[in-house]
Scaffold this active site. Structure first.
Site, PDB file in Angstrom:
ATOM      1  N   GLU A 104      55.279  40.417  40.450  1.00 38.01           N
ATOM      2  CA  GLU A 104      56.192  40.927  39.423  1.00 38.01           C
ATOM      3  C   GLU A 104      55.823  42.350  39.024  1.00 38.01           C
ATOM      4  OE1 GLU A 104      55.889  38.022  36.370  1.00 38.01           O
ATOM      5  OE2 GLU A 104      56.727  36.417  37.614  1.00 38.01           O
ATOM      6  N   PRO A 112      45.207  33.594  52.579  1.00 39.69           N
ATOM      7  CA  PRO A 112      45.532  32.645  51.510  1.00 39.69           C
ATOM      8  C   PRO A 112      46.083  33.342  50.275  1.00 39.69           C
ATOM      9  CG  PRO A 112      43.368  32.191  52.439  1.00 39.69           C
ATOM     10  CD  PRO A 112      43.799  33.538  52.946  1.00 39.69           C
ATOM     11  N   GLU A 146      46.800  43.649  49.639  1.00 39.10           N
ATOM     12  CA  GLU A 146      46.770  44.327  50.934  1.00 39.10           C
ATOM     13  C   GLU A 146      47.819  43.822  51.920  1.00 39.10           C
ATOM     14  OE1 GLU A 146      42.266  45.933  51.406  1.00 39.10           O
ATOM     15  OE2 GLU A 146      42.606  43.904  52.163  1.00 39.10           O
TER      16      GLU A 146
END
Length: 450
Positions: free
Chosen positions: A68, A279, A322
């Site tokens: 967000e 993850p 990243e």
């Protein structure tokens, strides 16, 4: 009548949160002592500022999560370009979100941890920062915040507005419907993600005239990329050269078993396969790494700057912020959070911006609108697969047929280009018309009811 019921429910909520305030303060102190929150900044969650307020009008952007906050940055940049006299304050619920975004925020943007939705914290926050308007990103609808803003004459906008099916069902209950109706009546602008989301807000009695469409700001996230950041990934790019690379991004617990099973199948079918596993939460990545090491696998961990030595075919990424760079290192992206029924998908626009062939599962939640939009532009842009077997089959085809891979890569990039165009400009124009015209930038904050 409905408004009166809403105020009754709100007063009950306000009394409850006021009564719980001492316990919440103790909880914050406990988190700070345990090192879960920064010891010098935890009090910001009680509305206690750690920075001086600059003079002049101030626009408050609130974004709970990293995704967000990243969606808010292009709008913040547009605001600073169009209204340089306006100060910008960004709040997030976690310090880790700011740490990832710090280098991406324009100079001069202030950051604070968001105040808890308790009366004292909200009152202290408004009393100190005196914003002229609040831009809430996606779904952070807190009663004390929303009603407090209205009572202080602060304009409210909900950007990239969405509500999960579970939240919609929750707010639709007879006891809570008057409260959400009251809150939505305080907004001067709601920009929904999709037609379905717009219908949800209308059914919850949002004023029809405040609902306006502009597109999905998540597409603008894919555009925000600096070539300067690419230097960090040059070494990894060289290590991946001449390999058959695919990436499973934003995977949740339970999905790692699926992805690692697929890795085993692919290594039996193709030579030189490297699987990048990213993850959703870094600690999950470290757990996967440890389990693989115990099992005798050759695996590298990004946070330890481990290289992909010969024989290492799994690269675990246990860092935040990243993904958009990693997508540029892989021709194929499998978007996680979509292979277990309880999950609800993740943003695909960054992978599309990088020109990846995009695969995702069937459980995509509100991202179903993104899947439909991209497939409408080009049916090859996103492929939904049912699970392990179909995913192995598709990845095998993409590794085996360069033409099929190229077609899907081009399709994803084409869909992104078509859907990302001018979305930030449209959002900003709506903010100008529906929000900023309602407040006086020259007299702020003196005109507000603080």
């Amino acid at each position: 009548m409905a408004s009166a019921k809403g105020m009754m429910v709100y007063r009950a909520y306000r009394a409850l949160t006021c009564g719980l305030s001492p316990l919440l303060r103790l909880h914050l102190r406990w988190r700070a002592v345990r090192g879960l929150d920064p010891p010098l900044r935890w009090a910001e969650r009680l509305g206690r500022a750690s920075l001086p307020r600059p003079p002049g009008p101030l626009l408050w952007f609130h974004a709970a999560s990293l995704g967000e906050a990243m969606a808010a940055i292009p709008v913040i940049k547009q605001c600073l370009q169009k209204r340089p006299q306006v100060n910008i304050l960004l709040t997030t619920t976690r310090m880790s979100t700011f740490e990832v975004l710090e280098d991406q925020l324009p100079s001069g943007v202030l950051h604070q941890l968001a105040p808890l939705d308790i009366p004292a914290a909200i009152d202290a926050f408004f009393g100190y920062w005196k914003p002229i308007a609040i831009m809430i990103v996606e779904s952070e609808l807190w009663p004390n915040l929303v009603v407090g803003a209205s009572e202080n004459g602060v304009a409210l906008a909900l950007l990239n507005a969405r509500m999960s099916a579970k939240s919609f069902e929750h707010w639709s209950k007879p006891f809570l419907l008057p409260l959400i109706s009251l809150m939505l009546s305080k907004f001067t602008l709601i920009i929904p993600l999709s037609n379905v989301q717009a219908i949800h807000f209308q059914l919850l009695q949002a004023p029809p005239l405040v609902i306006n469409f502009a597109g999905d700001l998540k597409y603008a996230v894919g555009e925000s990329y600096s070539s300067r950041d690419e230097v960090t990934f040059e070494a990894l790019k060289a290590q991946l050269a001449h390999k058959k690379v695919w990436m499973a991004s934003s995977i949740h617990r339970g999905e790692e078993e699926v992805m690692l099973g697929i890795h085993e199948h692919l290594t039996q079918m193709h030579h030189g396969v490297v699987s990048i596993i990213v993850p959703r939460y870094p600690e999950h990545g470290r757990e996967i790494y440890q389990e693989l090491r115990k099992g005798g696998h050759n695996v590298a961990l990004r946070s330890q700057h481990e290289r992909l030595e010969p024989g290492t075919d799994i690269y675990i990424v246990d860092t935040l912020g990243e993904l958009r760079h990693l997508y540029r290192l892989t021709p194929i992206a499998v978007i996680g959070g979509s292979f277990v029924p309880s999950l609800a998908g993740h943003n695909m626009s960054e992978a599309a911006a990088a020109g990846c062939a995009i695969l995702t599962g069937l459980h995509v939640g509100h991202f179903s609108h993104m899947v439909r939009q991209m497939q409408k532009v080009n049916p090859l842009s996103v492929l939904q697969v049912s699970g392990h077997d179909e995913l192995v089959e598709v990845l095998h085809e993409l590794f085996s047929d360069a033409q099929v891979l190229k077609e899907r890569q081009v399709a994803a990039r084409q869909a992104f280009s078509a859907l990302s165009g001018s979305v930030v400009g449209k959002v900003w124009n709506l903010i100008e018309f529906h929000v900023l015209k309602t407040v006086s930038l020259l007299d702020a904050p003196n005109t507000l009811k603080y």
